[in-house]
Write an enzyme that holds these catalytic residues in place. Structure first.
Site, PDB file in Angstrom:
ATOM      1  N   SER A 178       0.837  -1.204   0.000  1.00  0.00           N
ATOM      2  CA  SER A 178       0.000   0.000   0.000  1.00  0.00           C
ATOM      3  C   SER A 178       0.868   1.249   0.000  1.00  0.00           C
ATOM      4  O   SER A 178       2.096   1.171   0.092  1.00  0.00           O
ATOM      5  CB  SER A 178      -0.896   0.007   1.239  1.00  0.00           C
ATOM      6  OG  SER A 178      -0.105   0.187   2.405  1.00  0.00           O
TER       7      SER A 178
ATOM      8  N   SER B 282       4.088   2.259   2.656  1.00  0.00           N
ATOM      9  CA  SER B 282       4.670   1.000   3.144  1.00  0.00           C
ATOM     10  C   SER B 282       6.179   0.923   2.920  1.00  0.00           C
ATOM     11  O   SER B 282       6.812  -0.044   3.340  1.00  0.00           O
ATOM     12  CB  SER B 282       3.985  -0.193   2.465  1.00  0.00           C
ATOM     13  OG  SER B 282       4.182  -0.168   1.059  1.00  0.00           O
TER      14      SER B 282
ATOM     15  N   LYS C 297       7.831   1.247  -0.263  1.00  0.00           N
ATOM     16  CA  LYS C 297       8.204   0.616  -1.535  1.00  0.00           C
ATOM     17  C   LYS C 297       9.339   1.360  -2.236  1.00  0.00           C
ATOM     18  O   LYS C 297      10.335   0.759  -2.629  1.00  0.00           O
ATOM     19  CB  LYS C 297       6.993   0.542  -2.463  1.00  0.00           C
ATOM     20  CG  LYS C 297       5.816  -0.237  -1.908  1.00  0.00           C
ATOM     21  CD  LYS C 297       4.664  -0.272  -2.873  1.00  0.00           C
ATOM     22  CE  LYS C 297       4.174   1.094  -3.300  1.00  0.00           C
ATOM     23  NZ  LYS C 297       3.695   1.922  -2.152  1.00  0.00           N
TER      24      LYS C 297
ATOM     25  N   ASP D 187      10.086   2.576 -10.791  1.00  0.00           N
ATOM     26  CA  ASP D 187       9.221   2.934  -9.665  1.00  0.00           C
ATOM     27  C   ASP D 187       7.803   3.217 -10.154  1.00  0.00           C
ATOM     28  O   ASP D 187       7.595   3.564 -11.319  1.00  0.00           O
ATOM     29  CB  ASP D 187       9.768   4.163  -8.947  1.00  0.00           C
ATOM     30  CG  ASP D 187       9.140   4.370  -7.580  1.00  0.00           C
ATOM     31  OD1 ASP D 187       8.921   3.374  -6.870  1.00  0.00           O
ATOM     32  OD2 ASP D 187       8.850   5.533  -7.219  1.00  0.00           O
ATOM     33  N   GLU D 188       6.821   3.068  -9.266  1.00  0.00           N
ATOM     34  CA  GLU D 188       5.404   3.306  -9.571  1.00  0.00           C
ATOM     35  C   GLU D 188       4.993   2.571 -10.849  1.00  0.00           C
ATOM     36  O   GLU D 188       4.303   3.113 -11.721  1.00  0.00           O
ATOM     37  CB  GLU D 188       5.129   4.806  -9.701  1.00  0.00           C
ATOM     38  CG  GLU D 188       5.451   5.615  -8.464  1.00  0.00           C
ATOM     39  CD  GLU D 188       4.525   5.329  -7.276  1.00  0.00           C
ATOM     40  OE1 GLU D 188       3.555   4.564  -7.448  1.00  0.00           O
ATOM     41  OE2 GLU D 188       4.788   5.863  -6.189  1.00  0.00           O
TER      42      GLU D 188
ATOM     43  N   GLN E 197       2.847   0.440 -11.474  1.00  0.00           N
ATOM     44  CA  GLN E 197       1.414   0.187 -11.687  1.00  0.00           C
ATOM     45  C   GLN E 197       0.780   1.180 -12.656  1.00  0.00           C
ATOM     46  O   GLN E 197      -0.264   0.914 -13.232  1.00  0.00           O
ATOM     47  CB  GLN E 197       0.659   0.211 -10.361  1.00  0.00           C
ATOM     48  CG  GLN E 197       0.357   1.583  -9.789  1.00  0.00           C
ATOM     49  CD  GLN E 197       1.513   2.209  -9.050  1.00  0.00           C
ATOM     50  OE1 GLN E 197       2.528   1.546  -8.804  1.00  0.00           O
ATOM     51  NE2 GLN E 197       1.386   3.472  -8.657  1.00  0.00           N
TER      52      GLN E 197
END
Length: 216
Positions: free
Chosen positions: A17, A20, A22, A89-90, A92
């Protein structure tokens, strides 16, 4: 084109999430690779300009330089001949083609380190993440702390004007502050207007007449 090498490529996915850690974990692995004198390239989606356009920035302000791109295939176009590690990174936010790109990099002997949200604000799998998680050699699912009860959090609660965002809100709203998103556990997570049929989908081989019993 990158010549074939004897290196063993791999895909590592860091997920969880918001809040967290990441991005912080991705940066930590990148810095270790740099200490090992490996050639590293870091990429991020151009849409993620919350803290910086050309840096990956964790919520505790740890940073590393990154190249912002619009499309997954731009990674292949920008890849340098001697790159050994690619960090994204990111992830998604990228289209589904990012899966093919990560596969191609790993097949060429490159270590791919990817970080991203595994669930969107609705608590559903986010974009290409399910396939990336299935294909990865290593998966690390991190947890935040639920701001409501203090237990481990796995959900990203989107807040609008101090109240939980409804199911029909836009899927992608890039936010940075704790006022926009909160980390929450399953029990404290709220999603107004979420469709509730009480059915177990036939997609998984169960009859549509099978209902999940209410727990009182």
């Amino acid at each position: 084109m990158i010549s074939q090498t004897n290196r063993r490529g791999s895909l590592e996915v860091i997920c969880g999430s918001m809040f967290s850690g990441k991005s912080e974990e991705l940066i930590r692995r990148v810095k270790r690779a740099l200490i090992a004198r490996q050639k590293v390239q870091v990429f991020k989606p151009r849409i993620d300009d919350r803290f910086s356009v050309k840096q990956v920035v964790s919520h505790n302000k740890v940073t590393i330089t990154a190249l912002p791109i619009n499309h997954p295939y731009h990674i292949m176009e920008c890849l340098e001949q001697d790159t050994q590690v690619v960090a994204i990174d990111e992830i998604q936010f990228f289209a589904g083609e990012i899966v093919s790109v990560c596969d191609a990099l790993a097949d060429r002997g490159i270590r791919v380190i990817a970080a991203g949200l595994d669930l969107d604000f609705r608590g559903e799998p986010f974009g290409p993440m399910p396939v990336l998680l299935a294909k990865a050699e290593r998966v690390d699912k991190l947890r935040a702390v639920c701001v409501v009860c203090g237990h481990e959090a796995s959900r990203s609660q989107r807040m609008i004007n101090g109240v939980p965002a409804s199911y029909d809100s836009p899927l992608i709203v890039v936010g940075a502050s704790t006022e926009g998103y909160e980390a929450r556990c399953r029990s404290c997570f709220q999603l107004p207007n979420r469709p509730s049929t009480g059915l177990i989908s036939e997609e998984f081989g169960y009859p549509s007449s099978l209902r999940i019993p209410d727990i009182k």
